[in-house]
Structure formats: C-alpha cells, structure tokens
Design an enzyme around this catalytic site. Sequence first.
Site, PDB file in Angstrom:
ATOM      1  N   LYS A 176       8.570   4.614 -35.311  1.00 60.31           N
ATOM      2  CA  LYS A 176       7.388   4.404 -34.467  1.00 60.31           C
ATOM      3  C   LYS A 176       7.644   5.002 -33.098  1.00 60.31           C
ATOM      4  O   LYS A 176       8.713   4.820 -32.519  1.00 60.31           O
ATOM      5  CB  LYS A 176       7.133   2.891 -34.318  1.00 60.31           C
ATOM      6  CG  LYS A 176       5.887   2.560 -33.507  1.00 60.31           C
ATOM      7  CD  LYS A 176       4.663   2.672 -34.379  1.00 60.31           C
ATOM      8  CE  LYS A 176       3.378   2.431 -33.573  1.00 60.31           C
ATOM      9  NZ  LYS A 176       3.039   3.581 -32.708  1.00 60.31           N
ATOM     10  N   LYS A 186      14.206  -0.675 -28.284  1.00 64.60           N
ATOM     11  CA  LYS A 186      13.037  -1.432 -27.820  1.00 64.60           C
ATOM     12  C   LYS A 186      12.392  -2.204 -28.973  1.00 64.60           C
ATOM     13  O   LYS A 186      12.115  -3.403 -28.850  1.00 64.60           O
ATOM     14  CB  LYS A 186      12.025  -0.467 -27.193  1.00 64.60           C
ATOM     15  CG  LYS A 186      10.784  -1.128 -26.622  1.00 64.60           C
ATOM     16  CD  LYS A 186       9.732  -0.095 -26.209  1.00 64.60           C
ATOM     17  CE  LYS A 186      10.288   0.915 -25.244  1.00 64.60           C
ATOM     18  NZ  LYS A 186       9.258   1.888 -24.810  1.00 64.60           N
ATOM     19  N   LYS A 222       9.980   9.689 -31.709  1.00 61.37           N
ATOM     20  CA  LYS A 222       9.285  10.300 -30.574  1.00 61.37           C
ATOM     21  C   LYS A 222       8.905  11.713 -30.960  1.00 61.37           C
ATOM     22  O   LYS A 222       9.567  12.355 -31.796  1.00 61.37           O
ATOM     23  CB  LYS A 222      10.175  10.327 -29.336  1.00 61.37           C
ATOM     24  CG  LYS A 222       9.386  10.282 -28.043  1.00 61.37           C
ATOM     25  CD  LYS A 222       8.785   8.901 -27.819  1.00 61.37           C
ATOM     26  CE  LYS A 222       8.062   8.846 -26.490  1.00 61.37           C
ATOM     27  NZ  LYS A 222       7.599   7.473 -26.192  1.00 61.37           N
ATOM     28  N   THR A 233       0.538  -1.575 -22.140  1.00 63.12           N
ATOM     29  CA  THR A 233       1.819  -1.313 -21.480  1.00 63.12           C
ATOM     30  C   THR A 233       1.778  -1.817 -20.048  1.00 63.12           C
ATOM     31  O   THR A 233       2.700  -2.515 -19.589  1.00 63.12           O
ATOM     32  CB  THR A 233       2.163   0.188 -21.515  1.00 63.12           C
ATOM     33  OG1 THR A 233       2.127   0.652 -22.866  1.00 63.12           O
ATOM     34  CG2 THR A 233       3.547   0.430 -20.945  1.00 63.12           C
ATOM     35  N   ASN A 262      -1.934   6.122 -17.064  1.00 68.97           N
ATOM     36  CA  ASN A 262      -2.466   4.971 -17.790  1.00 68.97           C
ATOM     37  C   ASN A 262      -1.699   3.685 -17.485  1.00 68.97           C
ATOM     38  O   ASN A 262      -2.286   2.618 -17.341  1.00 68.97           O
ATOM     39  CB  ASN A 262      -2.421   5.245 -19.291  1.00 68.97           C
ATOM     40  CG  ASN A 262      -2.962   4.098 -20.108  1.00 68.97           C
ATOM     41  OD1 ASN A 262      -4.068   3.631 -19.865  1.00 68.97           O
ATOM     42  ND2 ASN A 262      -2.186   3.614 -21.059  1.00 68.97           N
ATOM     43  N   SER A 307       0.743  -1.812 -30.264  1.00 64.47           N
ATOM     44  CA  SER A 307       0.630  -0.791 -31.317  1.00 64.47           C
ATOM     45  C   SER A 307       0.967  -1.395 -32.685  1.00 64.47           C
ATOM     46  O   SER A 307       0.331  -1.076 -33.694  1.00 64.47           O
ATOM     47  CB  SER A 307       1.586   0.377 -31.026  1.00 64.47           C
ATOM     48  OG  SER A 307       0.996   1.308 -30.158  1.00 64.47           O
TER      49      SER A 307
END
Length: 419
Positions: free
Chosen positions: A72, A96, A108, A192, A223, A352
């Site tokens: 992810k 994480k 990523k 986030t 963002n 997510s």
Amino acid sequence: MFDIYGGPVFNMARQQFLQAADILEIPNDQRDRLLYPKRAIAVTCPIHRDDGSTVVYEGYRVQHHLSLGPSKGGVRFSPHVDLGEVAALSLWMSWKCALMNLPYGGAKGGVRVDPYSLSHKELEALSRRFMQELIPFVGPHVDVMAPDIGTNEQVMAWFMDTYSNDAGRTVTEIVTGKPVSCGGTAGRREATGRGVTHLIFRASEEIKLNLSQSSAVIQGFGNVGSVVASELYDLGVKILAISDHTAAYHDPKGLNIPEILKYIATHGVLKGYSTEALIDPATILTIKCDILVPAAVERVITEEIANKIECKILAEAANGPTTVEADAVFAKRPDIFIIPDILCNSGGVTVSYFEWVQDLQQFFWEEEEVINRMTKIMDKGFYETISSAKQLKTTNRMAATCAGLRRVHLAKQARGLFP
C-alpha cells in the site's frame, strides 16, 4: 549490494532501519530480507503532448513486502523522483502500516515529471499510461495505490478507470483517495492533516501546552499542510508562518488562514498573496514557535537546522523530513517532543484502509464514523510509541520504527522463507 537503491534518501532510511534492528537485536543474516524491497518496477510512459509531439517519462513502483497483506502506498508526480527515493518511501510505509496494525506492506510509486507543466489532457494521458504499464504488477489484493505529492483525487479516478477498463468491470478497490462519487470515502482528503492535528493535541496534553495560547509554523501548504493550518487556527493556535514551493510568509501577529485558503482556492499556490509578509523560505524552519510542522518533502531538517530549531512540538507531517544527523541532535534535546513521521502522518493510510474495506464490502460509512475510527487507531499508535520509548530508553522515532519493524519481522519469521 542493491546499488540500484543508492542515494541520500534510501541511505537515510537504511540507517534508521539498522538503528532499530540493533535495538531489537535482529540477527545480521535476517536484516537484508527485512530491509530491501520484494519488487521494484521501472516503466516507460510515452504520451502525446497537446502540440502533437511525443515525450517519454520515467515511472517507478516499489513494493517493499507482502507478508502482512497487499502492499500500500502513494504515487507522486515530481521532477525529483528516483528509484532510491521511492524505495525509501516504501520502507517507511511498511513500518507505518505495521505500527498502526494495518494489514498491508509498504509500497510507493512515482513519475519523474513536473505536473504543473502538463495540461489537464496531458496529465490524464500520463496518469492512464502509468497505470496501464503497472497493471501486470498491481491489484486490490496485491498492491493498492493512493495520492501523494503532485497527484490527487482526479488522478486516482483515472487510475481506477484505466484498471477497470482492462478488467472489464469496475474495480474501485484498486486505489484509495478517489472522489466520493466513484467509490472514495468521506474524510479521506482531510485525513492526513486531521491526523496530524489530532496527534499535536495528544502531544500538547503530554507536555501540558495550552493550544489556544500557542503558535505554529507550517512548511508546506498542500493538501496536508493547509488542513493542519486550518484545524490549528480553529483551535486558537496563532499561525506565524507558512510556505509552499512558490512563496513563504511570516507575520508575528498571526496569519489570516481562512483568507489564505480562499486565495489558494482561486490561485492554487501561495505566490502573490502578500508582499509585506514575504520571507526567505530557507528561514521558515528556524522561526521560534511552539509547534513546528514540516509538511513538504524529505530531508529538510539537517543537523545545522536542528541546532537552530526553537519549538516544543515537532510534528512530522511529511515523510522523512529529519536527517539521521539531525536526529542525533534532537536526541540531546528533550525540550522538543517529536511526533515521528510514520506515526504523525498515518491518518492518511489509516483512512485509505477504511476506503479499501468499504470498497471491498460495497458498504460505506458516514464521515463521523471514519474520523472516530481513525482517531482510535492513531491514539493506540501514539501511546504505544511513547510507552515503548520510555521502556526502551530511546527516541519516539526509534520506538515507532521498532514497533513497526517488530511486527513485520514476526510475520516473516512465522511464514518462513520460501522456497
């Protein structure tokens, strides 16, 4: 070994890993398997420009591990993307996800491009081409993408549509961070930033800081940074300075965040908002404040800057903003409470995960439920981190990294080495 990942960002991630592995006493012969990615993909993305010419962009996707579930992680469109950076980000995403106890490995992706140089049509062409090239290597139970620097909800919608057209059916669960209108979840866009603000509140409780009488500086007004600024402003925090890639502003009396957000909504960037408050962006991290929020890119807090920082809470909204050398400085500065990146910005991947679960079930939650579930998970990660830091007599960063690394290590040990 594995020189393809060479570079300052991956070297930094590797140093952090080795420090955590030493604390956990992981045998040397088991470390490479935990450190290096399972799979790294490089793709070529040719598109037609609006003038009829053809241009080719480099793209990457790194899947760090799949021991706990699908990998992810976000996809960034940036002129500075390289394989080492993407690999390092996948590594941090692994720790994480494991720290937050989510059923994912880290991943990523990125394309080396300045997205602001592309028209809307060209951006769509590049987004669709990148996903098309990766279709053999991704899937809802293999690798799930999300937005990052330079990408957004619209890019995720193009990703999802491209994958779905290839599959012959709508596959909303292939990406997260989509518009709500096509399978996204309420609250993902702000997740986030909301998570960062929530943990700033928890940290303020730990050090007995009154937020309504405190000040903040925020580097990065995209963002994440803009949401943090807005939420802290609503809590009564005086926002002394902000910056993005175009401009930086400082006002000792406090900036008018609602007014700035209206300007951003029209102009897209901070440039042009003010001339009176304009400052050198290089100075923003050393402005005296109570709360410092690096919300831009990695490796901005160097050893030199760490010695100059004057804050009480350092909330790492960006990935990898603090170098290993700077960390050594902070280890000798107990006056600064650090919320490490893999904890601080984990609200995004947590929500997510909720979006992915809702897409798989085709059953959606109200935004209030999303926020409540997110804060519960983040609270658990926060208190586990500070408790572990005290127990291990180490920094919050090492405690968080150790917690994530331990879970991945145990999973790999239990599953065994195949073949």
